[in-house]
Motif scaffolding. Structure first.
Motif, short mmCIF file in Angstrom:
data_model
loop_
_atom_site.label_atom_id
_atom_site.label_comp_id
_atom_site.label_asym_id
_atom_site.label_seq_id
_atom_site.Cartn_x
_atom_site.Cartn_y
_atom_site.Cartn_z
N THR A 9 0.85 -1.20 0.00
CA THR A 9 0.00 0.00 0.00
C THR A 9 0.88 1.25 0.00
O THR A 9 1.99 1.23 0.54
CB THR A 9 -0.88 0.04 1.26
OG1 THR A 9 -0.05 -0.19 2.41
CG2 THR A 9 -1.95 -1.04 1.22
N THR A 22 -10.17 6.55 -9.53
CA THR A 22 -11.23 5.58 -9.25
C THR A 22 -12.32 6.21 -8.39
O THR A 22 -13.51 6.02 -8.64
CB THR A 22 -10.64 4.34 -8.56
OG1 THR A 22 -9.62 3.79 -9.41
CG2 THR A 22 -11.70 3.29 -8.30
N VAL A 34 -18.65 7.43 -1.35
CA VAL A 34 -17.26 6.95 -1.27
C VAL A 34 -16.34 8.15 -1.09
O VAL A 34 -16.24 9.01 -1.96
CB VAL A 34 -16.86 6.15 -2.53
CG1 VAL A 34 -15.42 5.69 -2.43
CG2 VAL A 34 -17.79 4.97 -2.72
N ALA A 35 -15.69 8.23 0.06
CA ALA A 35 -14.87 9.39 0.38
C ALA A 35 -13.46 9.26 -0.16
O ALA A 35 -12.86 10.22 -0.64
CB ALA A 35 -14.83 9.59 1.89
N GLN A 36 -12.90 8.07 -0.08
CA GLN A 36 -11.51 7.89 -0.50
C GLN A 36 -11.29 6.48 -1.01
O GLN A 36 -11.87 5.51 -0.50
CB GLN A 36 -10.55 8.16 0.68
CG GLN A 36 -9.12 8.39 0.22
CD GLN A 36 -8.12 8.40 1.36
OE1 GLN A 36 -8.30 7.76 2.38
NE2 GLN A 36 -7.03 9.13 1.18
N VAL A 37 -10.45 6.37 -2.03
CA VAL A 37 -10.04 5.06 -2.55
C VAL A 37 -8.52 5.05 -2.63
O VAL A 37 -7.91 6.01 -3.10
CB VAL A 37 -10.63 4.81 -3.97
CG1 VAL A 37 -10.22 3.44 -4.48
CG2 VAL A 37 -12.14 4.94 -3.97
N ARG A 38 -7.93 3.98 -2.12
CA ARG A 38 -6.47 3.82 -2.26
C ARG A 38 -6.26 2.46 -2.91
O ARG A 38 -6.85 1.47 -2.50
CB ARG A 38 -5.76 3.84 -0.90
CG ARG A 38 -6.07 5.02 -0.02
CD ARG A 38 -5.09 6.14 -0.01
NE ARG A 38 -3.71 5.81 0.19
CZ ARG A 38 -2.71 6.68 -0.06
NH1 ARG A 38 -2.97 7.89 -0.52
NH2 ARG A 38 -1.46 6.35 0.14
N ILE A 39 -5.41 2.43 -3.92
CA ILE A 39 -5.19 1.18 -4.64
C ILE A 39 -3.77 0.70 -4.41
O ILE A 39 -2.80 1.43 -4.63
CB ILE A 39 -5.47 1.37 -6.14
CG1 ILE A 39 -6.95 1.75 -6.31
CG2 ILE A 39 -5.14 0.10 -6.93
CD1 ILE A 39 -7.43 1.80 -7.72
N GLY A 40 -3.67 -0.52 -3.95
CA GLY A 40 -2.36 -1.13 -3.73
C GLY A 40 -2.28 -2.45 -4.46
O GLY A 40 -3.10 -2.77 -5.30
N LYS A 41 -1.27 -3.22 -4.11
CA LYS A 41 -1.08 -4.51 -4.75
C LYS A 41 -1.33 -5.65 -3.77
O LYS A 41 -1.07 -5.53 -2.57
CB LYS A 41 0.36 -4.63 -5.29
CG LYS A 41 0.55 -3.96 -6.63
CD LYS A 41 1.98 -4.09 -7.13
CE LYS A 41 2.93 -3.21 -6.34
NZ LYS A 41 4.32 -3.27 -6.83
N PHE B 42 -5.27 -4.54 -4.38
CA PHE B 42 -5.73 -4.42 -3.01
C PHE B 42 -6.30 -3.01 -2.89
O PHE B 42 -5.55 -2.04 -2.94
CB PHE B 42 -4.54 -4.64 -2.07
CG PHE B 42 -4.81 -4.40 -0.63
CD1 PHE B 42 -5.86 -5.05 0.02
CD2 PHE B 42 -4.00 -3.55 0.12
CE1 PHE B 42 -6.11 -4.84 1.36
CE2 PHE B 42 -4.24 -3.35 1.46
CZ PHE B 42 -5.29 -3.98 2.09
N GLN B 44 -8.54 -0.14 -0.96
CA GLN B 44 -9.08 0.30 0.33
C GLN B 44 -10.05 1.44 0.08
O GLN B 44 -9.70 2.43 -0.56
CB GLN B 44 -7.94 0.76 1.23
CG GLN B 44 -6.97 -0.36 1.58
CD GLN B 44 -5.70 0.17 2.23
OE1 GLN B 44 -4.94 0.92 1.64
NE2 GLN B 44 -5.47 -0.22 3.47
N SER B 46 -12.87 4.16 1.83
CA SER B 46 -13.52 4.80 2.98
C SER B 46 -14.86 5.33 2.50
O SER B 46 -14.91 6.09 1.53
CB SER B 46 -12.68 5.97 3.50
OG SER B 46 -11.37 5.55 3.79
#
Lengths: 83, 83
Positions: A9, A22, A34-41, B42, B44, B46
């Protein structure tokens, strides 16, 4: 054969353009909550028993993650557990 | 504010070039015991309390995953749990 999962992340505060885009696209689709999106692996590894957790940490530091801007977490998948 | 994690993985049998390349690179770095690497996403999120699990499933079907070639799993992150 052992199975491991690695979650990579972005560190807090590091800009995540894919996540931002996104989040905007979800908002355009009508999902206003949807307030926040974080994209990881999400990396799944199958290893033989010679591979130690120490070596997996090395792999993360050297190749799987960029430790300057990313955090990672390694989890062993227990036999019979859902991957 | 609710937090969700979405795990997106290639369906079994779908070719994963990034995973294949990563497995080759690990082998070149001397980690011979790694048999297979699969790389997924992955994500995430909020969300405020108006967002239902049903809506999250829709978001996955429409945008977050490609249901033709990818599987996804949605998990709610419980208060105080590690993200």
């Amino acid at each position: 054969m052992m199975r491991y999962e690695v979650y990579v992340t972005g560190k807090p505060g590091i800009f995540d353009p894919a996540g931002k885009t996104t989040a905007g696209a979800l908002s355009n689709l009508g999902y206003a909550g949807v307030a926040q999106v974080r994209i990881g692996k999400f990396i799944q590894l199958s290893c033989d028993d010679s591979v130690s957790l120490e070596q997996l940490t090395e792999m993360c530091e050297k190749l799987l993650a960029n430790p300057i801007i990313e955090d990672y977490r390694i989890e062993e998948v227990l036999e019979g557990a859902e991957g």
